[in-house]
Scaffold this motif. Structure first.
Motif, PDB file in Angstrom:
ATOM      1  N   GLY A 297       6.959  -1.385 -12.199  1.00 13.86           N
ATOM      2  CA  GLY A 297       6.047  -1.339 -11.052  1.00 13.86           C
ATOM      3  C   GLY A 297       4.631  -1.024 -11.470  1.00 13.86           C
ATOM      4  N   VAL A 298       4.477  -0.095 -12.405  1.00 16.50           N
ATOM      5  CA  VAL A 298       3.143   0.248 -12.905  1.00 16.50           C
ATOM      6  C   VAL A 298       2.513  -0.956 -13.601  1.00 16.50           C
ATOM      7  CG1 VAL A 298       1.904   1.632 -14.627  1.00 16.50           C
ATOM      8  CG2 VAL A 298       3.568   2.717 -13.105  1.00 16.50           C
ATOM      9  N   MET A 299       3.292  -1.642 -14.427  1.00 16.12           N
ATOM     10  CA  MET A 299       2.743  -2.773 -15.172  1.00 16.12           C
ATOM     11  C   MET A 299       2.398  -3.943 -14.250  1.00 16.12           C
ATOM     12  SD  MET A 299       2.411  -1.633 -18.135  1.00 16.12           S
ATOM     13  CE  MET A 299       2.955  -0.124 -18.936  1.00 16.12           C
ATOM     14  N   VAL A 300       3.141  -4.101 -13.175  1.00 16.67           N
ATOM     15  CA  VAL A 300       2.777  -5.118 -12.180  1.00 16.67           C
ATOM     16  C   VAL A 300       1.399  -4.794 -11.614  1.00 16.67           C
ATOM     17  CG1 VAL A 300       3.293  -6.003  -9.877  1.00 16.67           C
ATOM     18  CG2 VAL A 300       5.131  -5.777 -11.555  1.00 16.67           C
ATOM     19  N   GLN A 301       1.183  -3.527 -11.266  1.00 13.91           N
ATOM     20  CA  GLN A 301      -0.102  -3.135 -10.699  1.00 13.91           C
ATOM     21  C   GLN A 301      -1.244  -3.242 -11.704  1.00 13.91           C
ATOM     22  OE1 GLN A 301      -0.504   0.247  -8.231  1.00 13.91           O
ATOM     23  NE2 GLN A 301       1.493   0.036  -7.259  1.00 13.91           N
ATOM     24  N   LEU A 302      -0.918  -3.141 -12.985  1.00 16.23           N
ATOM     25  CA  LEU A 302      -1.944  -3.247 -14.023  1.00 16.23           C
ATOM     26  C   LEU A 302      -2.216  -4.694 -14.437  1.00 16.23           C
ATOM     27  CD1 LEU A 302      -1.058  -0.255 -16.392  1.00 16.23           C
ATOM     28  CD2 LEU A 302      -2.767  -0.349 -14.569  1.00 16.23           C
ATOM     29  N   GLY A 303      -1.575  -5.651 -13.771  1.00 17.88           N
ATOM     30  CA  GLY A 303      -1.843  -7.051 -14.050  1.00 17.88           C
ATOM     31  C   GLY A 303      -1.064  -7.620 -15.217  1.00 17.88           C
ATOM     32  N   LYS A 304       0.010  -6.955 -15.620  1.00 16.60           N
ATOM     33  CA  LYS A 304       0.812  -7.420 -16.742  1.00 16.60           C
ATOM     34  C   LYS A 304       1.821  -8.488 -16.324  1.00 16.60           C
ATOM     35  CE  LYS A 304      -0.903  -4.420 -19.694  1.00 16.60           C
ATOM     36  NZ  LYS A 304      -1.661  -4.852 -20.893  1.00 16.60           N
ATOM     37  N   VAL A 305       1.855  -8.793 -15.029  1.00 13.36           N
ATOM     38  CA  VAL A 305       2.840  -9.731 -14.482  1.00 13.36           C
ATOM     39  C   VAL A 305       2.118 -10.736 -13.584  1.00 13.36           C
ATOM     40  CG1 VAL A 305       4.861  -9.926 -12.976  1.00 13.36           C
ATOM     41  CG2 VAL A 305       4.685  -8.011 -14.574  1.00 13.36           C
ATOM     42  N   TYR A 306       2.532 -11.995 -13.654  1.00 11.26           N
ATOM     43  CA  TYR A 306       2.031 -13.031 -12.744  1.00 11.26           C
ATOM     44  C   TYR A 306       3.248 -13.673 -12.106  1.00 11.26           C
ATOM     45  CZ  TYR A 306      -0.442 -17.108 -10.939  1.00 11.26           C
ATOM     46  OH  TYR A 306      -0.966 -18.078 -10.113  1.00 11.26           O
ATOM     47  N   GLY A 307       3.348 -13.579 -10.766  1.00 10.95           N
ATOM     48  CA  GLY A 307       4.586 -13.976 -10.108  1.00 10.95           C
ATOM     49  C   GLY A 307       5.674 -13.021 -10.580  1.00 10.95           C
ATOM     50  N   ASN A 308       6.706 -13.584 -11.187  1.00 15.59           N
ATOM     51  CA  ASN A 308       7.736 -12.719 -11.783  1.00 15.59           C
ATOM     52  C   ASN A 308       7.837 -12.958 -13.293  1.00 15.59           C
ATOM     53  OD1 ASN A 308       8.930 -15.220 -11.827  1.00 15.59           O
ATOM     54  ND2 ASN A 308      10.854 -14.592 -10.879  1.00 15.59           N
TER      55      ASN A 308
END
Length: 319
Positions: A222-233
């Motif tokens: 969840g943290v990495m999603v918020q930090l932009g480490k994920v695009y879509g899934n």
């Protein structure tokens, strides 16, 4: 600050914390057939998902708090002993290959150090001063987040670390498998994962370990999603460090674009083997240097960078 001992008035009639109590469903464990034993484990493990569901709000708060701190240059520390410590170290170790984070961004601290990863060192978890020393050694600041992990809630090593972190102004999160009225603590986010007594009484590597692993998965992802480490899934910041990950990167580029495998391979090399940058280059026509600058302007958020580029093009076309 953390209480020095649990509130015994809220324990069971024999003074046992929830994680130390005997499970009434497994009283005949040594008499079960192998299939019955497996079925009992499966039945009890349903408690794991129920516990996470009950703690969803606190877990979300932990993600938001941690992401906010890391955006500002902070670090995330997991602190634990025994199984809890090993799980924290494991989650921290998985972040660099999965999200291409620097090793110092997410760190695991275990009582007894690296040796305790493979050899039990229960006596070292009783040293509160060692927990405080680990926090001092890493020069924790008010930008950092310290997550104390202790199934029974009482581990002195963890409490020493939490207290020292709070004294330094750091943000603190607590993960335990006992109710707050069995062991209270003053932290920013208090996550209680009530899976109930273990099938094998006191063996918190079982349900308590499983629920902790799942929550750490959710927290770090969840943290990495918020930090932009994920695009879509997709893990667009994956470190392309071996053949498997190179193949994954190529398949990701092919899936998200109309490129053939040879074209995707060429694009990946032009981007310096950075999938996120490669996608930005493909969708915007920017070269690697310009793409890097655009991503930096948006703290590595690919979607925001794409939106900004589209808005700039639209604005320039109307003038």
């Amino acid at each position: 600050m953390a209480n020095s001992s649990p509130n015994l008035t809220h324990l069971n009639e024999r003074g046992h914390l929830l994680t130390e109590q005997a499970n009434p469903n497994s009283q005949t464990l040594d008499q079960l057939s192998t299939l019955e034993l497996v079925q009992l484990f499966n039945q009890e493990d349903y408690r794991v998902l129920e516990a996470i569901a009950s703690a969803e709000t606190a877990i979300a708060q932990a993600i938001d708090l941690t992401a906010q701190c890391l955006r500002q240059g902070g670090r995330l520390f997991y602190v634990g002993a025994g199984t809890s410590g090993r799980l924290g170290v494991l989650d921290a170790a998985e972040c660099p290959p999965t999200f291409c984070t620097p090793p110092e961004l997410v760190q695991g601290i275990i009582a007894g150090g690296a040796a305790a990863l493979v050899r039990s060192s229960e006596d070292l978890e009783d040293r509160q001063e060692d927990g405080a020393g680990a926090i001092a050694h890493r020069q924790v600041t008010d930008l950092d987040v310290v997550v104390g992990i202790t199934a029974g809630g009482t581990t002195p090593f963890v409490h020493g670390a939490i207290q020292a972190a709070r004294q330094r102004g750091a943000h603190t999160i607590f993960i335990a498998c006992v109710p707050q009225d069995q062991f209270a603590i003053e932290v920013d986010v208090d996550i209680r994962l009530l899976v109930g007594p273990e099938i094998l009484a006191g063996s918190t590597r079982l349900k308590a370990g499983t629920v902790t692993k799942l929550v750490l998965n959710i927290l770090s992802t969840g943290v990495m999603v918020q930090l932009g480490k994920v695009y879509g899934n997709r893990m667009v910041d994956v470190a392309v460090t071996n053949n498997k990950l190179h193949d994954r990167a190529l398949r990701m580029l092919q899936d998200l674009t109309d490129l053939s495998r040879p074209e995707a391979a060429l694009l990946l090399e032009r981007s310096g083997r950075q999938v996120k940058l490669a996608l930005l280059m493909h969708w915007t026509g920017l070269d690697a240097e310009a793409g890097d600058r655009l991503l930096a302007q948006h703290q590595g958020q690919l979607r925001q960078a794409l939106d900004q580029h589209s808005a700039t093009l639209k604005d320039s076309s109307t003038h």
